[in-house]
Design an enzyme around this catalytic site. Structure first.
Site: not given
Lengths: 508, 483
Positions: A79, A154, A178
């Site tokens: 990420k 996210s 997330s």
């Protein structure tokens, strides 16, 4: 079966037995990235050259030294808010578009020790603020199960990459859901560890008291293996906890007999779709049939989770994001006449709408005269939620709920309605407020879209939630493959033409 | 109408720890810009602070020495504001749970000993340093600004008094007592030029018969003892004038301009920052155990007050001497080293308060950096006692030692400064002087005793001070006869 479609532990075994080389695995995943990336947009940065070079080095190492570690050479998506030295780390934001970290996050250092293989930096909602990966400067990621739908967020890029075969495993971060919510929407496994189990050093902060790094994988076994690699005390993070770390793979036992499971009514809320509710209930029945004891329970303060979260997280974020001021690094607006104007223009240009919204929310909540009514009150609610969970865990070993109240929604469906969007995390947020661990495992589909089961555990008892998840997975037998991942499927011209990247950021 | 000033001081002290408050960077002053920085003090994304234990220990010592209550559960807060020298956009500081509270410091004023109450002692981090190009050196008119983050994150102690001070003089005494205390504790060099001791003041004025405090102003940038007095004097006068005319004081922050000796308005109360303090989530609350406090207490050195008493009782020094010698730890240590080597404390004290202090002041030298050591001084005192040099010669020997660091015996021998002890040679010189000064000898014989001093001086002149004055006295009397 294609290499890109295999589980991490299967590949690791083949690599160790020298049945396949890391270079071959990497090539397979990179091919997959090349063919799908134009459609899915899982990555902000793809490390095409670097990963192949690294793969050759790892093959050489294995040839010479023999023993690969469990994650050695498994193509990983990281990420893009986890700092990687020399590899740009944007947080999905224009303000860090060209930011090159000078140091590795502690988790990256630990993974480097295992000779991990990053293939790219995954797309995400800007600064991890969002539940759909639509709030990215680099355009939205699409859900591999249905490209008109969001992958959740996210960590949407990470989850979609693992689901689509653009990565074997992925690193995500979870502040209010997330990791778990995108894992649920993409039909993969996502684990949010206990706050303090995994070092946050090098994780770009959104809300410091809630953020936690965790794995997104194709099955529970991979999640346990991954957790082994990243868990543990770090002197660089004062909030990381000093304690003995067990071998989490030892918890992978398919036996839930005698285990007590609670089902909080407050997490089977009104907004939970019928099909999601049904799937979760069936999952519970399956666990009961396997010998678990299960009953409904109530954690009354959980209904205030969302309100408390949307005070605490933005408040912390408003301070955490103050450092992006154009002075030291990242975007700086041109042509300012004075320092105030430079701040104003830089931050106006550099941040997207959702980030600005939360900075304003947080700034307001901390302002003189409002602090007690908002931040102070939210902290009290947080304490009550912690107590609710503590009491529940005196009675139950784990709690279960849907991970997300809905399956993947359409791209654009909720962008204009932030409150509707915030409700996506209604089941996951209480877990972050309490700092406890939870895992999402696929438990069915609705109209071809995955549904996730959330299993919540006691603080630092990742072993029990892994055990329940593993057992469920063994008996449930979820079909992992989104339609895209059927071998031989080519994108139709239609599919290609529907791709309209709305992001302005330049992907690499 | 009689007005009384009420003053409270807020001091910031850089602790002399080897590393910064929240990272491992060096705190050394004066290195090239941005060479003592790391991801943490530069606020690079993803970095996290770590508490410097040494800084906490130092703060515990200060809080104890200031008689504070120690907060066993203390916490750091974020103080939010934007400024280019503050890379995180917030300063990690302490808010409602400071490490020390409700203490006091005793100061000696002309009216006797007074307790100045300490409101709080807390830990925070220093900011970086801005350098603005342009005529005014201010950010608003700068062409370009540069930031040096070397200082950023250096541990800072904030010590806030209650409004217990009444005059600029008292404020000065307080600040110098505080500095002395901190130097005794060896927690800071308190060097005002290098900015390791900085001071702001809260000032209000009220009618002598009022109990209530007047509206205060905060004056910033009082970074030397001189500035402190001047700024306070100016500000007190300014407020008195306004009040005398029936005006109202505006609550505001004012800046002291050392070139004009005036304070000017920086921002009004309405423009004051809302710092939006909230608990620092990156740091777990700091628990100060009883054990930690006890360790701090045990490690406290003898403090100035106790030392002063001991100097009076143990060495038989007058209070004035004891006060002067203990007003700096370095001087007190110097004295004690001398006292170990030489048996007459008062003689040592005279030399330290006299010649030594004036030479230090004249050359702007710190005691620690002086070339004269206790060994130098005591060796010289022994030479006087042995009659090798006169007290008068000793003054120039001392100056020579101070400038060169050479030992007294060396100086005396090389310059031929030993006393003339040879009676015959002195007798010849005495005869010469008597012959050359008929008037004075006449005066003496007529009973003017004072003329003898003149004659002694003349002999001393001939010997360039190397004669023993007592011996000359005796020889002159013998020659001249009479009383």
């Amino acid at each position: 079966m294609e290499l890109w479609d295999m589980k991490g532990h299967q590949l690791a075994e083949m690599i160790e037995k020298k049945e396949v080389s890391v270079s071959e695995v990497t090539r397979s995943v990179l091919d997959r990235i090349r063919s799908l990336e134009p459609l899915l947009n899982c990555y902000i940065t793809v490390l095409e050259e670097e990963s192949q070079t690294l793969a050759r080095q790892i093959d050489k190492y294995i040839a010479q030294e023999g023993h690969p570690a469990p994650l050695t050479g498994l193509p990983m998506a990281v990420k893009d808010l986890i700092c990687t030295r020399g590899v740009r780390t944007t947080c999905g934001s224009r303000i860090l578009d060209n930011y090159l970290p000078v140091y590795d996050a502690t988790v990256i250092q630990k993974l480097k020790d295992q000779r991990y293989l990053p293939v790219g930096k995954a797309n995400m909602d800007e600064f991890a603020m969002g539940s759909s990966t639509e709030n990215s400067y680099y355009g939205p990621t699409r859900n591999p199960w249905n490209t008109e739908r969001v992958p959740g967020g996210s960590s949407g890029g990470s989850a979609a990459a693992v689901a689509a075969g653009e990565a074997i495993v992925a690193l995500g971060s979870d502040t209010g859901g997330s990791i778990r919510q995108p894992a649920s929407l993409c039909g993969v496994v996502g684990l949010k560890p206990t706050y303090g189990l995994v070092s946050r050093y090098g994780l770009v902060a959104f809300a410091s008291s809630l953020d936690q790094i965790g794995p997104i994988t194709r099955d529970v076994q991979d999640a346990a293996i991954f957790l082994n690699a990243i868990a543990g005390h770090d002197v660089m993070d004062s909030t990381s906890v000093k304690r003995e770390i067990p071998d989490y793979t030892k918890a992978l036992v398919d036996d839930v007999r005698g285990l007590k499971i609670g089902v909080p009514q407050e997490l089977m809320v009104e907004g939970v779709e019928m099909k999601v509710r049904d799937s979760v209930n069936q999952a519970i029945e399956l666990l009961v049939s396997l010998g678990a004891f299960c009953e409904e329970t109530s954690l009354p303060y959980l209904e205030h989770s969302l309100s408390a979260y949307y005070i605490i997280a933005p408040a912390e974020a408003s301070a955490n994001l103050a450092r992006y001021d154009g002075v030291k690094y990242g975007h700086r607006a041109r042509g300012s006449r004075n320092i105030r104007e430079m701040y104003k223009k830089t931050r106006s240009e550099g941040f997207g709408a959702e980030v600005k919204r939360r900075i304003m929310l947080g700034t307001y909540a901390l302002s003189a005269g409002y602090y007690e009514a908002y931040y102070g009150q939210a902290q009290k609610v947080r304490t009550l939620i912690v107590n609710d969970f503590r009491q529940a865990f005196q009675k139950y070993d784990v709690l279960v709920s849907p991970t997300s109240p809905t399956v993947a929604f359409k791209i654009g469906e909720k962008v204009d309605n932030p409150l509707q969007m915030y409700l996506s995390d209604v089941c996951t947020i209480p877990v972050n407020l309490a700092g406890i661990p939870a895992i999402s495992v696929p438990c069915g589909t609705s109209d071809g879209l995955p549904i996730g089961l959330q299993i919540i555990g006691r603080a630092f008892d990742e072993e029990t939630i892994l055990r329940v998840a593993y057992t469920f997975e063994q008996y449930f037998g979820f079909n992992q493959s989104p339609p895209l991942t059927n071998p031989g499927v080519q994108l139709t011209e239609d599919q290609k033409s529907q791709v309209q990247m709305s992001g302005e950021g330049r992907r690499r | 109408m009689d007005f009384e000033a009420v003053i409270g001081l807020e001091t910031h002290i850089e602790l002399s720890t080897v590393t910064k408050m929240f990272c491992g960077c060096s705190t050394v002053f004066g290195h090239p810009p941005n060479t003592q920085v790391c991801p943490v003090c530069l606020a690079l994304p993803g970095s996290l602070p770590l508490i410097n234990r040494k800084a906490v220990e130092y703060t515990i010592k200060v809080a104890l020495a200031l008689n504070c209550q120690i907060q066993s559960f203390c916490q750091f807060h974020r103080k939010n504001y934007f400024y280019p020298d503050l890379p995180k956009g917030y300063q990690i500081s302490q808010y409602d749970l400071p490490l020390g509270r409700n203490g006091y410091l005793e100061i000696n004023t002309e009216d006797g000993t007074r307790k100045v109450r300490i409101h709080r002692v807390h830990m925070e981090e220093d900011t970086g340093k801005l350098i603005h190009s342009g005529l005014t050196g201010r950010i608003s008119e700068a062409q370009e600004s540069a930031v040096d983050f070397n200082r950023c994150g250096v541990p800072l102690l904030e010590i806030v008094t209650e409004p217990d001070l009444r005059t600029p003089e008292e404020a000065k005494i307080f600040l110098s007592s505080l500095r002395n205390l901190l130097q005794y504790l060896e927690v800071s060099d308190c060097n005002m030029e290098e900015g390791s001791l900085r001071c702001d003041a809260n000032i209000s004025v009220r009618r002598g018969d009022m109990d209530e405090l007047g509206t205060k102003t905060e004056v910033k940038n009082l970074n030397s003892f001189r500035f402190l007095s001047r700024a306070l004097q100016y500000e007190i006068e300014r407020q008195k004038k306004i009040l005398a005319k029936g005006g109202v004081i505006r609550q505001e922050t004012r800046h002291f301009d050392a070139t004009t000796n005036r304070t000017t308005s920086l921002r009004s109360k309405e423009m004051a920052h809302d710092y939006r303090y909230f608990p620092e989530p990156d740091l777990v609350p700091l628990e100060i155990s009883d054990q930690w406090v006890d360790e701090g207490r045990r490690s406290l050195p003898e403090l100035p007050g106790a030392k002063r008493l001991r100097f009076m009782e143990g060495y038989g020094l007058p209070e004035y001497d004891a006060e002067a010698l203990t007003s700096s730890r370095a001087m007190a240590d110097f004295f004690e080293e001398c006292a170990k080597r030489y048996h007459r404390p008062k003689i040592i004290s005279n030399w330290l308060m006299g010649d030594f202090t004036s030479l230090l002041n004249a050359t702007d030298t710190a005691v620690e950096r002086s070339k004269v050591t206790p060994e130098h001084l005591t060796e010289m005192l022994k030479l006087i006692d042995e009659g090798v040099i006169s007290g008068k010669i000793a003054k120039s020997v001392f100056e020579e030692m101070f400038n060169t660091g050479r030992m007294p015996r060396e100086v005396v021998e090389e310059k031929g400064l030993t006393q003339i002890a040879d009676e015959e040679e002195l007798a010849r010189l005495v005869a010469e002087v008597i012959a050359e000064n008929e008037k004075a000898t006449g005066d003496y014989r007529e009973g003017k005793g004072s003329a003898l001093g003149f004659l002694v001086g003349q002999v001393m002149k001939k010997t360039r001070g190397r004669a023993n004055p007592e011996l000359i006295n005796r020889l002159l009397r013998e020659r001249l006869g009479g009383s």
